[in-house]
Write an enzyme that holds these catalytic residues in place. Sequence first.
Site, PDB file in Angstrom:
ATOM      1  N   GLU A 344       0.833  -1.191   0.000  1.00 19.08           N
ATOM      2  CA  GLU A 344       0.000   0.000   0.000  1.00 19.08           C
ATOM      3  C   GLU A 344       0.870   1.244   0.000  1.00 19.08           C
ATOM      4  O   GLU A 344       1.783   1.365   0.833  1.00 19.08           O
ATOM      5  CB  GLU A 344      -0.925   0.035   1.223  1.00 19.08           C
ATOM      6  CG  GLU A 344      -2.046  -0.979   1.178  1.00 19.08           C
ATOM      7  CD  GLU A 344      -3.047  -0.809   2.313  1.00 19.08           C
ATOM      8  OE1 GLU A 344      -4.220  -1.134   2.098  1.00 19.08           O
ATOM      9  OE2 GLU A 344      -2.648  -0.350   3.405  1.00 19.08           O
ATOM     10  N   CYS A 345       0.618   2.161  -0.909  1.00 19.67           N
ATOM     11  CA  CYS A 345       1.270   3.458  -0.977  1.00 19.67           C
ATOM     12  C   CYS A 345       2.796   3.295  -0.983  1.00 19.67           C
ATOM     13  O   CYS A 345       3.365   2.899  -1.986  1.00 19.67           O
ATOM     14  CB  CYS A 345       0.786   4.361   0.151  1.00 19.67           C
ATOM     15  SG  CYS A 345       1.014   6.126  -0.189  1.00 19.67           S
ATOM     16  N   GLY A 346       3.482   3.573   0.135  1.00 25.47           N
ATOM     17  CA  GLY A 346       4.922   3.390   0.156  1.00 25.47           C
ATOM     18  C   GLY A 346       5.332   1.966  -0.157  1.00 25.47           C
ATOM     19  O   GLY A 346       6.329   1.724  -0.850  1.00 25.47           O
TER      20      GLY A 346
END
Length: 456
Positions: A344-346
């Site tokens: 997720e994201c990073g």
Amino acid sequence: MSGEGAGGSLSGLGPAGLLIAAPASASGKTTVTLALLRLLRRRGHRVAAVKVGPDYIDPAFHAAAAGRPCFNLDPWAMRPQTLAAALEKTAEDAELVVGEGVMGLFDGAPVEDQWGLAAGSTASLAAAASWPVVLVVNCQGMGASVAALAHGFAQFHERVRLGGVILNAVASDRHERLLREACNAAAMPVLAVLRRVPGLTRPSRHLGLVQAGEDESLDLFLDAAADALAAGLDEATLLATLRPASLRAQAWSPPLAPLGQRIAVAADTAFAFCYPLTLEGWRDAGAELSFFSPLADEGPDPAADAVYLPGGYPELHGATLAANKRFQAAMRSAAGRGAAIYGECGGYMVLGRSLEDAEGQSHEMLDLLAVESSLKAAARVLGYRRARLMQDGPLGPAGSAYRGHEFHYASARSDGDEPLFTVTDAAGQDRHLAGQRRGKVMGSFLHLIDREDAGA
């Protein structure tokens, strides 16, 4: 608490609590919340914390102040049974709960809840839980107008009950007398006064405060904030405003289906954006969790059949992650043996080919997805999201729907892999594809918060 497969249920009303809110962001509600949590704990109260809305950074500070995990409560993104479960977990061995709101009291998504309030707002949660609101007002440059402001907030909506105000950034004894007289004339209880104290701020970076785990002076700050609040707190009156949460306990199912039976979770300052309720839900559903630190050049447990890379700040550690060959080899081995891998994201950026930091330095990443991300070519993206899976996979069957949040400054180019989600904003607009998938390796910029019931 039993898991989904066991058909577990919750019982009883929620814990007694209150919500710390403000007319707008930057009013001081985080400092006040942390000060109150630390002070009540020091005075022998078994106090727990919750945070309204999608936030990873503030809850870690709350946990440090209260000495126990802090759960997020999101009335837009969470089903009622998820809110009830989070409240019950919060209340375990706690006598009272202090919640910090999000943005201004009535600010939320551009859609309305059942009471006509902005969905996801602090006011929406106050209405759902029947918790009183304590309004933190930044009184810098303000005198008798504080009473008009507080009166307006108190009268704005019948479902939102204002229990009193906390006057923040008060300059002097004279200033305090003026503010108190105005509030007394308007029959508005003053629950605490916090003077302007140098040093009662924390350092920030592009996604918010520097993380609690990186703040070596955090304990000193918490004690200083508690001392400052103690000088002007009417504890008895504040505690008298507490009310039990009226959210009825319902059947509990985890926010996200477990990715596997043995899930390895990346956990360090580069991968810290993980909702505690997600992990608790997986445990309740029978999954075994293990943890590893990519920054320490650790890889996931070889016995894990799933790996979760949460968001965080990998862009601040690009060179380290690119140089950590044991971490890289273990991740590629997990993908090779067919483990489900979700970022997720990073975490999504680290699964990609490369990550360009804010200075323009490019770092090779895992190359498990065809994604090239950049902080130099940054564009701020923020908002609630509704996501639907495009194909069967570890996150669920095709068509499974989730609610979540997106907040990042990175841009990304992707090609060659299948898209993971179809996505809209909270109002069902701006439909687009999001994320990437290659076999059982998946990722996107979205932070998933809860599954969405069919027909919602």
